[in-house]
Design a protein around this motif. Sequence first.
Motif, mmCIF file in Angstrom:
data_model
loop_
_atom_site.group_PDB
_atom_site.id
_atom_site.type_symbol
_atom_site.label_atom_id
_atom_site.label_comp_id
_atom_site.label_asym_id
_atom_site.label_seq_id
_atom_site.Cartn_x
_atom_site.Cartn_y
_atom_site.Cartn_z
ATOM 1 N N TYR A 288 -1.664 -65.466 7.590
ATOM 2 C CA TYR A 288 -1.587 -64.372 8.542
ATOM 3 C C TYR A 288 -1.562 -64.962 9.948
ATOM 4 O O TYR A 288 -2.283 -65.920 10.249
ATOM 5 N N GLU A 307 -10.227 -58.424 12.830
ATOM 6 C CA GLU A 307 -9.295 -58.953 11.843
ATOM 7 C C GLU A 307 -9.917 -60.101 11.047
ATOM 8 O O GLU A 307 -9.558 -60.309 9.880
ATOM 9 N N ASP A 310 -11.806 -58.295 8.317
ATOM 10 C CA ASP A 310 -10.863 -57.745 7.337
ATOM 11 C C ASP A 310 -10.367 -58.848 6.399
ATOM 12 O O ASP A 310 -10.251 -58.648 5.186
ATOM 13 N N ASP A 313 -13.154 -59.808 4.067
ATOM 14 C CA ASP A 313 -13.368 -58.762 3.063
ATOM 15 C C ASP A 313 -12.407 -58.921 1.889
ATOM 16 O O ASP A 313 -12.771 -58.660 0.739
ATOM 17 N N GLU A 314 -11.191 -59.363 2.186
ATOM 18 C CA GLU A 314 -10.232 -59.531 1.079
ATOM 19 C C GLU A 314 -10.406 -60.863 0.361
ATOM 20 O O GLU A 314 -10.476 -60.895 -0.869
ATOM 21 N N ARG A 319 -12.961 -57.369 -1.727
ATOM 22 C CA ARG A 319 -13.014 -55.906 -1.717
ATOM 23 C C ARG A 319 -11.697 -55.294 -1.257
ATOM 24 O O ARG A 319 -11.096 -54.511 -1.968
ATOM 25 N N LYS A 320 -11.253 -55.626 -0.060
ATOM 26 C CA LYS A 320 -10.003 -55.057 0.434
ATOM 27 C C LYS A 320 -8.833 -55.814 -0.197
ATOM 28 O O LYS A 320 -8.829 -57.032 -0.271
ATOM 29 N N LYS A 321 -7.831 -55.081 -0.621
ATOM 30 C CA LYS A 321 -6.636 -55.695 -1.162
ATOM 31 C C LYS A 321 -5.447 -55.315 -0.272
ATOM 32 O O LYS A 321 -5.289 -54.163 0.125
ATOM 33 N N ASP A 322 -4.641 -56.329 0.026
ATOM 34 C CA ASP A 322 -3.468 -56.093 0.859
ATOM 35 C C ASP A 322 -3.865 -55.442 2.176
ATOM 36 O O ASP A 322 -3.274 -54.451 2.615
ATOM 37 N N HIS A 323 -4.918 -56.014 2.812
ATOM 38 C CA HIS A 323 -5.448 -55.397 4.026
ATOM 39 C C HIS A 323 -4.434 -55.394 5.163
ATOM 40 O O HIS A 323 -4.553 -54.626 6.118
ATOM 41 N N ARG A 324 -3.423 -56.247 5.069
ATOM 42 C CA ARG A 324 -2.406 -56.352 6.121
ATOM 43 C C ARG A 324 -1.069 -56.628 5.431
ATOM 44 O O ARG A 324 -0.645 -57.775 5.313
#
Length: 540
Positions: A288, A307, A310, A313-314, A319-324
């Motif tokens: 990223y 960011e 975030d 977190d992924e 926990r988050k998937k495909d956060h961006r």
Amino acid sequence: MASPEASEAHQAANLAKILPPEENTYTVTEQRIPMPDGIQLAADLYQPDLPANNNPRGLIYVLGPYGRKGVMALLNAKCFATRGYMVLFVSCRGTAGSGGTFVAAMTEQADSQAVVKWMREQPWYPGRFTTFGASYLGYVQWALLRDPPKDLIASVNLCSVYDHSLLAWTNGVYRPDRISWSYVVASQDEAGGGVVSSIPGLLKLKSVVDSMPLFDATERLFDGKAPYALEVMKTPNLNDPFWARAKHEAALDLVNVPLLLRSGWYDTLTVQTLAAYARARDRGVKVYLTVGPWTHVQACGSDAYPEVFDFLDEYVRGRKKDHRPLSVKVFVTGAEEWRSMPSWPPATEERTFYLYGDKTIDPQPPSADSPPASFTYDPQNPTPTVGGPLMVRGGRVDDSIYASRSDVLVYTSAPLEEEVEVMGKPIVQLAHSTDIPYADLWIRLSEVDADGVSHNLTENFQALDEVEQGGESSLSLVDRAHVFKKETCIRLVIAGGSFPLMARNPGTGVNRTQAKELKAVTHTVQHGSGLSKLILPCTS
């Protein structure tokens, strides 16, 4: 200048506004980490105070030379520890209580691997970790990634370089900000408050940077401290064995974990950040990239943390998937908006603008008889740096002053009849010669607004020592995302230096940090039949 306490309070207040509330307290324990050569590194282990049977969200490993107190503790440890993460915050050798001697960029590969080996033997080690840090704290991550640990799962690397030789001697030019940086690091323990409290001492550095020979004045200032800084000044040959331990470009072909990279259009380290992004992307690594309208200090600050969390977190918490979904986010100046895209740079088409002898720029090439133009660069009265990619006091500025100087060439287009959107590296090709074989080029792209005020966009420089007389000089400027609006003008500034961004070229062939004799150099640019041009990467 704000005190360290004020700086810490400002960053803490900003974090409180942009991050979710703190979730827990934490405990800090001092650690001593043995190195193979017998010295010990000082460290602080931050462990979040969590309910029984709750494990930390992950372990973050940070290694840096700027101390472990105040704003450094806040941004590198406390903000994570208060949100459930364990943090091991380690000081580089020779800094903040760590044994040994600090030699910039030379020991981080071995030391970072030794810390990881020690970490694995500790009862609190969870079996995997991520790395974090900005600027030099990002460089040490690249050093570690020359031999990526199998238990490393992610890297958050903000505003950094992987090769310190290219930072000190950029395109053949010595960067005097290496003197101020080395002085700050060498003085921080005496200042009593870490790197931030040592910055006021930089006021005495102006007379040093103005001195000739630069090496002698630096040696007097340091008075035995940071001898590595003097070796750097004496070693312009980047193939010299001296530099071997400071080069970690190999890491770009070995990194195999998700990366978060960040920089600014006015960050002094942008070039290597973008190169690292491109190499990792081309290898299929999940990477990223965020680039904003920032200087180095701005890009490294607390605004990065939403960011960062975030990303953690992924890739750390899971926990988050495909956060961006779109991995690149850039700020487009002129349009004054953020844009997301799958890759940088996006697809573009070249648009060529030609330089004329009357100092104008036009999409049509000039006639064969368009006259040449010349200027003289005098190292005794060097062309000044006005804004741009400086560590301190850089960024976007009014640079209209260049239009009134005799030691530069300033080319300006007519007001544009339509928008021109630039995405990528502008390239300048010059039919260029000098009257002596030792010279530099510094070139800047700027925008002139409807009121006639010029502001800098991007630039670059190159040593041209022993150039072929009468040949072509081609220089790629640093990437930029910018929209030239209708009625604005494109401006190109060409000079033989930019001081103190660049150590002045003495014109004699002697190492510019050690030279005593100075010679002026006259540059001549030919224009006839479109020999000299600006090539912009534009969206279709």
